[in-house]
Design a protein around this motif. Structure first.
Motif, PDB file in Angstrom:
ATOM      1  N   ARG A   3       0.826  -1.145  -0.016  1.00 31.22           N
ATOM      2  CA  ARG A   3      -0.068  -0.018  -0.104  1.00 31.22           C
ATOM      3  C   ARG A   3       0.861   1.256  -0.013  1.00 31.22           C
ATOM      4  O   ARG A   3       1.815   1.650   0.868  1.00 31.22           O
ATOM      5  N   VAL A  21      -3.740   0.506  -3.893  1.00 27.73           N
ATOM      6  CA  VAL A  21      -3.436  -0.894  -3.315  1.00 27.73           C
ATOM      7  C   VAL A  21      -2.698  -1.586  -4.603  1.00 27.73           C
ATOM      8  O   VAL A  21      -2.987  -1.662  -5.968  1.00 27.73           O
ATOM      9  N   ASP A  47      -7.772 -11.531  -1.401  1.00 28.85           N
ATOM     10  CA  ASP A  47      -7.036 -10.246  -1.484  1.00 28.85           C
ATOM     11  C   ASP A  47      -7.116  -9.703  -3.088  1.00 28.85           C
ATOM     12  O   ASP A  47      -7.580 -10.659  -3.987  1.00 28.85           O
ATOM     13  N   ASP A 105       3.878  -5.885   2.261  1.00 30.63           N
ATOM     14  CA  ASP A 105       3.754  -7.517   2.885  1.00 30.63           C
ATOM     15  C   ASP A 105       5.057  -8.244   2.725  1.00 30.63           C
ATOM     16  O   ASP A 105       5.536  -9.320   2.967  1.00 30.63           O
ATOM     17  N   ASP A 187     -11.743  -3.302   5.376  1.00 31.30           N
ATOM     18  CA  ASP A 187     -11.208  -4.174   4.409  1.00 31.30           C
ATOM     19  C   ASP A 187     -10.729  -5.434   5.378  1.00 31.30           C
ATOM     20  O   ASP A 187      -9.824  -5.542   6.205  1.00 31.30           O
ATOM     21  N   ARG A 190      -7.144  -6.712   5.248  1.00 30.36           N
ATOM     22  CA  ARG A 190      -6.223  -6.283   5.777  1.00 30.36           C
ATOM     23  C   ARG A 190      -6.356  -6.095   7.372  1.00 30.36           C
ATOM     24  O   ARG A 190      -5.230  -6.514   8.171  1.00 30.36           O
ATOM     25  N   THR A 191      -7.612  -5.962   7.772  1.00 30.15           N
ATOM     26  CA  THR A 191      -7.678  -6.165   9.371  1.00 30.15           C
ATOM     27  C   THR A 191      -7.401  -7.509  10.004  1.00 30.15           C
ATOM     28  O   THR A 191      -6.926  -7.728  10.901  1.00 30.15           O
ATOM     29  N   SER A 193      -5.039  -9.625   8.602  1.00 29.46           N
ATOM     30  CA  SER A 193      -3.809  -9.873   8.555  1.00 29.46           C
ATOM     31  C   SER A 193      -3.168  -9.049   9.532  1.00 29.46           C
ATOM     32  O   SER A 193      -2.136  -9.791  10.023  1.00 29.46           O
ATOM     33  N   ASP A 194      -3.789  -8.018  10.064  1.00 31.64           N
ATOM     34  CA  ASP A 194      -2.902  -7.499  11.174  1.00 31.64           C
ATOM     35  C   ASP A 194      -3.289  -8.100  12.497  1.00 31.64           C
ATOM     36  O   ASP A 194      -2.226  -7.965  13.238  1.00 31.64           O
TER      37      ASP A 194
END
Length: 318
Positions: A3, A21, A47, A105, A187, A190-191, A193-194
């Motif tokens: 990003r 993105v 994704d 990433d 998203d 992303r949420t 993944s974090d």
């Protein structure tokens, strides 16, 4: 996922203004990565792929260019939209400092290639390449019309015409995403993944990998407990500040100290098998999260596919 995040700083205010993105290899692509590949992550199946991001970017800028011409900017008629231009930066000297932060990433587990680290420090190579690449300098009226990022007394109209909400780029995003700007929607990829990264770092196996890496770094003369500490580099702040204030051509680049620390970091990851160990934990956590949020993730994937269909229709109609 990679990003590119333009950030606007005004006094003590930090405001996120845009997000473009352009992900890395995806499990949803025609040739999925093997599960042991450190680039593989279960969430990637939901994704946006590189190809999809390219189509969305081209359509976004095609629509934005038409909107800009409607606002009286005929000079943008020849603007090339393939590949999509980077998100606009606010012009210098207009009262706001704009920074661009690239979150990649590729660096989910920190630097891994000693040669890359020696050249770029803790910066993703793509970000360093972009820093040296010339980019279009927008005028303030163009920038405001494209983004709608108003500050203070910025005019809300151009050539006597009102600027749409979030500018022509925001209007284009709403057109592609069914009337909703994706920046207004969480998203889940992303949420989660974090969340996976936070949970994985608390796992005993991850902490064991951190300890082995830290011992290797101590032997190299560094007292970092984790790769995150090394990347943050509080011990390098003074040298970085001096370089920034120097005003030279490399003022915004990595310092020699950063490059040396990053190189030692990458070598210790290789010597201790760090990436292999933490990747296994990450995949395990992501697999569990995918199972618990599959419906939400599938809805997100369907939204992306629909946006790409709309984008292709936009491009075909032109």
């Amino acid at each position: 996922m990679r990003r590119s995040l333009p950030l606007v700083l005004l006094a003590a205010c930090l405001a996120l203004t845009a997000c473009g993105v352009g992900p890395g290899p995806r499990a949803a692509d025609p040739r999925p990565l093997p599960s042991g590949d450190p680039r593989y992550r279960p969430l990637d199946a939901y994704d946006t792929t590189d190809a999809e991001a390219a189509v969305l970017g081209e359509a976004r800028w095609t629509l934005a260019k038409e909107c800009m011409r409607g606002l009286g900017f005929d000079s943008l008629r020849e603007l090339k939209v393939r590949p999509a231009p980077p998100w606009p930066h606010r012009p210098a000297g207009t009262g706001v400092l704009t920074l661009e932060v690239v979150v990649s990433d590729e660096f989910r587990y920190g630097v891994q290639d000693p040669e890359q680290a020696a050249a770029h420090g803790y910066r993703p190579p793509a970000a360093e390449d972009a820093r040296h690449r010339p980019r279009r300098q927008w005028t303030l009226p163009e920038y405001l019309a494209l983004t709608g990022d108003f500050v203070g007394d910025d005019p809300r109209t151009v050539h006597g015409r009102p600027i749409p909400a979030r500018g022509c780029l925001g209007q284009a995003e709403r057109r592609l995403h069914g009337g909703v700007d994706p920046r207004d929607r969480t998203d889940p990829v992303r949420t989660l993944s974090d969340q996976a990264l936070r949970e994985a770092r608390r796992d005993p196996a991850w902490k064991s990998a951190d300890r082995a890496w830290s011992a290797c770094m101590r032997a190299a003369g560094y007292g970092y407990a984790t790769p995150q500490d090394a990347q943050e580099g509080r011990d390098r702040r003074e040298a970085e500040l001096k370089q920034r204030l120097s005003g030279g051509p490399d003022a915004d680049g990595p310092t020699g100290q950063e490059k040396r620390a990053a190189t030692a970091d990458a070598r210790c990851k290789q010597r201790t098998g760090y990436v292999r160990a933490v990747h296994a934990v990450d995949v395990r956590v992501q697999t569990r999260l995918v199972a618990g949020h599959r419906g939400e993730l599938e809805r997100q994937r369907a939204r992306v596919r629909e946006a790409v269909r709309t984008a292709r229709a936009v491009l075909e109609s032109r």
